[in-house]
Design a protein around this motif. Structure first.
Motif, PDB file in Angstrom:
ATOM      1  N   GLY A  61       0.833  -1.211   0.000  1.00 30.05           N
ATOM      2  CA  GLY A  61       0.000   0.000   0.000  1.00 30.05           C
ATOM      3  C   GLY A  61       0.861   1.252   0.000  1.00 30.05           C
ATOM      4  O   GLY A  61       0.557   2.232  -0.689  1.00 30.05           O
ATOM      5  N   ALA A  90       9.343  -9.792   6.310  1.00 23.86           N
ATOM      6  CA  ALA A  90      10.120  -9.918   5.060  1.00 23.86           C
ATOM      7  C   ALA A  90      11.485  -9.246   5.218  1.00 23.86           C
ATOM      8  O   ALA A  90      11.633  -8.298   5.993  1.00 23.86           O
ATOM      9  N   GLN A 306      11.843 -19.209  13.572  1.00 25.43           N
ATOM     10  CA  GLN A 306      10.608 -19.855  13.103  1.00 25.43           C
ATOM     11  C   GLN A 306      10.620 -21.290  13.584  1.00 25.43           C
ATOM     12  O   GLN A 306      11.591 -22.010  13.346  1.00 25.43           O
ATOM     13  N   ASP A 369      -0.427  -9.193  -0.665  1.00 25.12           N
ATOM     14  CA  ASP A 369      -0.934 -10.405  -0.008  1.00 25.12           C
ATOM     15  C   ASP A 369      -2.456 -10.510  -0.082  1.00 25.12           C
ATOM     16  O   ASP A 369      -3.001 -11.602   0.052  1.00 25.12           O
ATOM     17  N   ASN A 383       7.859  -9.026  -2.558  1.00 22.96           N
ATOM     18  CA  ASN A 383       8.402  -8.633  -3.859  1.00 22.96           C
ATOM     19  C   ASN A 383       7.330  -8.669  -4.945  1.00 22.96           C
ATOM     20  O   ASN A 383       7.218  -7.746  -5.747  1.00 22.96           O
TER      21      ASN A 383
HETATM   22  C1  LIG Z   1       8.250 -15.167   8.165  1.00 21.03           C
HETATM   23  C2  LIG Z   1       8.025 -14.428   6.907  1.00 21.03           C
HETATM   24  C3  LIG Z   1       9.103 -14.046   6.139  1.00 21.03           C
HETATM   25  C4  LIG Z   1       8.905 -13.377   4.945  1.00 21.03           C
HETATM   26  N1  LIG Z   1       9.973 -13.032   4.194  1.00 21.03           N
HETATM   27  C5  LIG Z   1       9.780 -12.415   3.011  1.00 21.03           C
HETATM   28  C6  LIG Z   1      10.883 -11.977   2.233  1.00 21.03           C
HETATM   29  O1  LIG Z   1      12.040 -12.149   2.620  1.00 21.03           O
HETATM   30  N2  LIG Z   1      10.629 -11.340   1.050  1.00 21.03           N
HETATM   31  C7  LIG Z   1       9.347 -11.131   0.619  1.00 21.03           C
HETATM   32  O2  LIG Z   1       9.174 -10.600  -0.475  1.00 21.03           O
HETATM   33  N3  LIG Z   1       8.285 -11.495   1.362  1.00 21.03           N
HETATM   34  C8  LIG Z   1       8.461 -12.116   2.539  1.00 21.03           C
HETATM   35  N4  LIG Z   1       7.399 -12.422   3.323  1.00 21.03           N
HETATM   36  C9  LIG Z   1       6.039 -12.030   2.904  1.00 21.03           C
HETATM   37  C10 LIG Z   1       5.757 -10.558   3.228  1.00 21.03           C
HETATM   38  O3  LIG Z   1       5.928 -10.287   4.593  1.00 21.03           O
HETATM   39  C11 LIG Z   1       4.365 -10.198   2.787  1.00 21.03           C
HETATM   40  O4  LIG Z   1       4.188 -10.646   1.471  1.00 21.03           O
HETATM   41  C12 LIG Z   1       4.120  -8.681   2.861  1.00 21.03           C
HETATM   42  O5  LIG Z   1       4.023  -8.240   4.171  1.00 21.03           O
HETATM   43  C13 LIG Z   1       2.835  -8.325   2.119  1.00 21.03           C
HETATM   44  O6  LIG Z   1       2.687  -6.943   2.145  1.00 21.03           O
HETATM   45  P1  LIG Z   1       1.242  -6.300   1.987  1.00 21.03           P
HETATM   46  O7  LIG Z   1       1.478  -4.821   2.033  1.00 21.03           O
HETATM   47  O8  LIG Z   1       0.543  -6.889   0.836  1.00 21.03           O
HETATM   48  O9  LIG Z   1       0.431  -6.785   3.269  1.00 21.03           O
HETATM   49  P2  LIG Z   1       0.745  -6.578   4.814  1.00 21.03           P
HETATM   50  O10 LIG Z   1       2.183  -6.386   5.061  1.00 21.03           O
HETATM   51  O11 LIG Z   1       0.044  -7.684   5.515  1.00 21.03           O
HETATM   52  O12 LIG Z   1       0.017  -5.196   5.147  1.00 21.03           O
HETATM   53  C14 LIG Z   1      -1.382  -5.095   5.176  1.00 21.03           C
HETATM   54  C15 LIG Z   1      -1.749  -3.875   6.013  1.00 21.03           C
HETATM   55  O13 LIG Z   1      -3.158  -3.695   5.938  1.00 21.03           O
HETATM   56  C16 LIG Z   1      -3.657  -3.362   7.241  1.00 21.03           C
HETATM   57  N5  LIG Z   1      -5.067  -3.788   7.243  1.00 21.03           N
HETATM   58  C17 LIG Z   1      -5.559  -5.046   7.254  1.00 21.03           C
HETATM   59  N6  LIG Z   1      -6.907  -5.014   7.215  1.00 21.03           N
HETATM   60  C18 LIG Z   1      -7.269  -3.716   7.199  1.00 21.03           C
HETATM   61  C19 LIG Z   1      -8.520  -3.044   7.161  1.00 21.03           C
HETATM   62  N7  LIG Z   1      -9.691  -3.719   7.125  1.00 21.03           N
HETATM   63  N8  LIG Z   1      -8.539  -1.686   7.147  1.00 21.03           N
HETATM   64  C20 LIG Z   1      -7.371  -0.980   7.173  1.00 21.03           C
HETATM   65  N9  LIG Z   1      -6.161  -1.569   7.216  1.00 21.03           N
HETATM   66  C21 LIG Z   1      -6.110  -2.914   7.208  1.00 21.03           C
HETATM   67  C22 LIG Z   1      -2.771  -4.170   8.179  1.00 21.03           C
HETATM   68  O14 LIG Z   1      -2.793  -3.613   9.471  1.00 21.03           O
HETATM   69  C23 LIG Z   1      -1.414  -4.042   7.487  1.00 21.03           C
HETATM   70  O15 LIG Z   1      -0.706  -2.910   7.936  1.00 21.03           O
HETATM   71  C24 LIG Z   1       7.576 -13.083   4.530  1.00 21.03           C
HETATM   72  C25 LIG Z   1       6.499 -13.440   5.322  1.00 21.03           C
HETATM   73  C26 LIG Z   1       6.705 -14.113   6.499  1.00 21.03           C
HETATM   74  C27 LIG Z   1       5.526 -14.493   7.326  1.00 21.03           C
END
Ligand SMILES: Cc1cc2nc3c(=O)[nH]c(=O)nc-3n(C[C@H](O)[C@H](O)[C@H](O)COP(=O)(O)OP(=O)(O)OC[C@H]3O[C@@H](n4cnc5c(N)ncnc54)[C@H](O)[C@@H]3O)c2cc1C
Length: 709
Positions: A61, A90, A306, A369, A383
């Motif tokens: 976002g 990540a 983990q 995600d 990524n």
């Molecule tokens: C252990 C682990 C290791 C990882 N390592 C890697 C890595 O090395 N490289 C990599 O590319 N990926 C990695 N990932 C995956 C990565 O963390 C996620 O893909 C990433 O966080 C996704 O980003 P996002 O912005 O889509 O979602 P998120 O990071 O989940 O952010 C979503 C946001 O939306 C907010 N939200 C949720 N619902 C609502 C709502 N209804 N209203 C308002 N706000 C809301 C949440 O509070 C959050 O801040 C890893 C994941 C894990 C679990």
């Protein structure tokens, strides 16, 4: 408020506006009803309607909001958290994401300056304890990874929460306001606000806008705020509310593995590993515990452990800070006095992709995600999400600026969904490769999972829960006995054969890999906002799960190959820039590469004329060979006048035997390449255009921008 609340919200609106038809196709899963009506062009007259609202201020976002703001598109962001999580999550940023960051005012360079030195994280280490015998280690960096031949930037290791901090700083530099609920009045949002503590609870698409209800805590009471927008982007993570409210299902495999993630600090452990065996991931297998330690920063002593988690026999209460400390010590193999457990979180690994990324007449869009959730093996989650945002931003800008109809937004799904499906398969393969190591040691995790399944759902389910837990613990203890020093040593026949197998696994690259240049830089869109070559629509090669080198390509849909070029207009500068840097990042601008040939200049003039008609910007890049640049500028100036949006550059070859631009692109210099604002190739002509170039360029722009002529 969940689905019922939403349906209630819908019902009253629906009664109030009975003439608008509810489209059942959107509501096929019975979760919700949203009113939809086609709108073909963006209307910018209503100040109370935000052009774009983004729900979720995770990395995806935030990146999207920066990209849109740089492109001059007003957007606001809702974030349910009152503050940002410090859980590192990540940490691996791949080459393509770093290229996206390189264009965000030097974010990639800031990350490179702030991340730990590469030598501290280039390896994965496999051991029986962090201070005990090493079973093997794999170096994931190769000399070419540092040479910047295929990309102007390198991969990085940088914790997600630190990235979030840098992204917030970038937003503030773009005059974004980061607002707490307490300080807000009831004025409509004008764009440029990140509203913390605002949870999206309801959406209602009517007419030309989407009405979003956000709930926030004000003076101790939950209060609702309504915001109208033309486009709603759900970047709200794996449990996406937007995805559920829009009734979009996920397809794929659920619950691949349950884990507990323990975030802790220990400077002593960091110092020890930094001196003795630096690495990014440590896979630890011993008779007392099994875990994967992610070294986020050895100098700061910041780690995430983990560990497998088997509910319902185990509960989160079994992972108290004290128990976690004891488990960490078992994995370290010696006393440490400074372990500080900060956070303990359970999480579930899935491999799923949303059936749709774009919904409700292209007004509700999922990214990150929210649209796909895969195993973190290989670091594809964040990524892929960052690259979703990059694909989407210029398309939203083209629509909002009236360059393209809303159907351009649908090409986001056409292009990115297959990539998400491909990356899911790749992540699952990586996850399986990671499991090959314990399986070789006699600890097949698939057996552990089926034992757990049998105890939970099969014959074991008749046992009282305490007994189920004892049986599970007993079986796991027997399993871990395979790792005893007595068994796992070169003098023992079984142990030496397992260790030899393990060495082969590492040497042949069959264990978990970190880098995938062929997929990371070589991914290609087969259809969407592009024109595939009529003669060669090559299918995507299925994922191998192994490192393969990237081969530059100018096939439509590919990322523009990187080559260093020297700008000829700046005769005082010998500085080189990447071909990727020729696209601006703050403008919806296409780039047409030509060689300095007469027919190519004609094509360039046609492209400039047609682009003006289509109200889109095109820059022409005349690419001169390294050694024939005398008089280049005069030639382009006289041939292209009165048009001024062009640039003369010369190849800056590393050595005389490096490929020239056109041969690297597997073309001749008679051809031309049209690149989109996101640096992907929209169209190419492999040879000169003999027909009317104006007609050809009209065909090209109308097909790419989805504009009927
Ligand atoms: C252990 C682990 C290791 C990882 N390592 C890697 C890595 O090395 N490289 C990599 O590319 N990926 C990695 N990932 C995956 C990565 O963390 C996620 O893909 C990433 O966080 C996704 O980003 P996002 O912005 O889509 O979602 P998120 O990071 O989940 O952010 C979503 C946001 O939306 C907010 N939200 C949720 N619902 C609502 C709502 N209804 N209203 C308002 N706000 C809301 C949440 O509070 C959050 O801040 C890893 C994941 C894990 C679990």
């Amino acid at each position: 408020m969940g689905f019922l609340g939403f349906i209630k919200g819908f019902s009253s609106v629906y009664r109030a506006k009975p003439r608008i038809r509810a489209y059942p196709s959107f509501c096929q899963h019975g979760h919700c009803y949203i009113q939809c009506r086609t709108f073909s062009h963006f209307k910018d007259h209503d100040d109370s309607v935000l052009p774009v609202l983004i729900v979720g201020a995770g990395p995806v976002g935030l990146v999207l909001s920066i990209l849109l703001t740089k492109l001059g598109i007003k957007c606001s962001v809702l974030e349910k958290g009152k503050s940002f999580s410090h859980h590192p999550q990540a940490h691996f940023i791949n080459n393509r994401s770093m290229e996206v960051f390189h264009k965000l005012d030097g974010l990639a360079e800031e990350i490179q300056r702030s991340q730990p030195p590469v030598d501290l994280w280039r390896k994965f280490v496999y051991c029986t304890s962090l201070t005990g015998p090493v079973l093997g280690s794999v170096d994931h960096m190769q000399p070419q990874d540092f040479e910047k031949v295929v990309s102007p930037v390198c991969v990085a290791h940088f914790s997600q929460y630190k990235l979030i901090r840098l992204l917030l700083k970038k937003l503030e530099d773009l005059n974004f306001l980061i607002c707490k609920p307490e300080g807000l009045n009831d004025e409509p949002f004008r764009g440029g606000e990140l509203l913390m503590g605002h949870e999206c609870v309801k959406i209602n698409a009517t007419g030309q806008s989407v009405n979003v209800t956000a709930s926030h805590l004000k003076e101790g009471k939950y209060t609702e705020r309504n915001i109208s927008c033309n486009i709603l982007v759900g970047t709200d993570g794996a449990a996406s509310t937007i995805r559920k409210l829009a009734g979009i299902e996920l397809r794929g495999e659920k619950d691949l593995q349950k884990l507990v993630s323990v975030h802790f600090l220990s400077r002593d452990l960091g110092q020890y590993l930094l001196n003795e065996r630096p690495g990014m991931l440590f896979f630890i297998f011993n008779t007392e515990a099994i875990g994967v330690l992610v070294a986020h920063d050895l100098k700061q002593g910041e780690f995430v452990l983990q560990m497998p988690f088997y509910p319902p026999q185990q509960s989160l209460d079994d992972f108290s800070p004290e128990t976690c400390k004891q488990l960490i010590l078992k994995l370290v193999g010696q006393e440490l006095s400074d372990i500080d457990v900060i956070d303990i979180k359970p999480w579930v690994m899935h491999a799923e992709v949303a059936e749709k990324f774009v919904s409700c007449d292209n007004r509700i869009i999922l990214a990150g995600d929210a649209a796909h959730r895969f195993p973190p093996a290989g670091g594809f989650g964040m990524n892929t999400g960052i690259q979703d945002a990059h694909n989407l931003a210029w398309k939203i800008a083209a629509f909002v600026k009236g360059i393209a109809p809303s159907s351009i937004l649908h090409t986001y799904e056409t292009e990115r969904r297959p990539i998400a499906i491909f990356n899911t398969a790749l992540s699952v393969q990586n996850f399986r490769a990671a499991m090959a190591v314990p399986a070789t040691l006699g600890l097949d995790p698939t057996i552990a999972n089926s034992v757990h399944q049998t105890i939970t759902d099969g014959i074991g389910s008749i046992l009282p829960s305490g007994l189920q837990r004892a049986v599970l613990d007993g079986i796991f203890t027997i399993g871990r006995a395979q790792l005893s020093e007595f068994l796992l040593n070169e003098k023992n026949l079984l142990g030496s054969s397992r260790l030899a197998k393990l060495r082969r696994l590492f040497e042949e690259g069959k264990s978990l890999q970190l880098q995938f240049p062929a997929e990371d830089l070589g991914f290609r869109y087969l259809e969407g906002a592009l024109i595939p070559d009529s003669d060669s629509v090559r299918a995507q090669v299925p994922p191998t799960g192994r490192r393969r080198d990237y081969i530059p390509s100018s096939d439509p849909g590919s990322r523009l190959p990187h080559m260093n070029v020297r700008m000829l207009s700046n005769s005082f500068s010998e500085a080189c820039i990447s071909t990727l840097d020729l696209l601006p990042g703050d403008k919806v601008e296409f780039l047409l590469f030509i060689a300095p040939l007469e027919k190519s200049y004609h094509l360039a003039v046609a492209a400039l004329k047609v682009a003006e008609e289509f109200k889109v910007s095109v820059k022409v890049c005349i690419l001169w060979p390294t050694d024939t640049v005398k008089g280049a500028e005069t030639r382009s100036k006289t041939t292209l006048a009165p048009w001024e949006n062009y640039i003369d550059v010369a190849e800056a070859k590393k050595s005389s035997n490096s490929f020239s631009w056109w041969s690297m692109c597997q073309m001749t210099d008679k051809g031309a390449i049209l690149v989109r604002p996101d640096e992907h190739i929209a169209w190419r002509a492999k040879s000169s255009i003999d027909d009317d170039p104006i007609l050809e360029m009209k065909r090209v722009f109308s097909a790419i921008l989805k504009v009927n002529i």
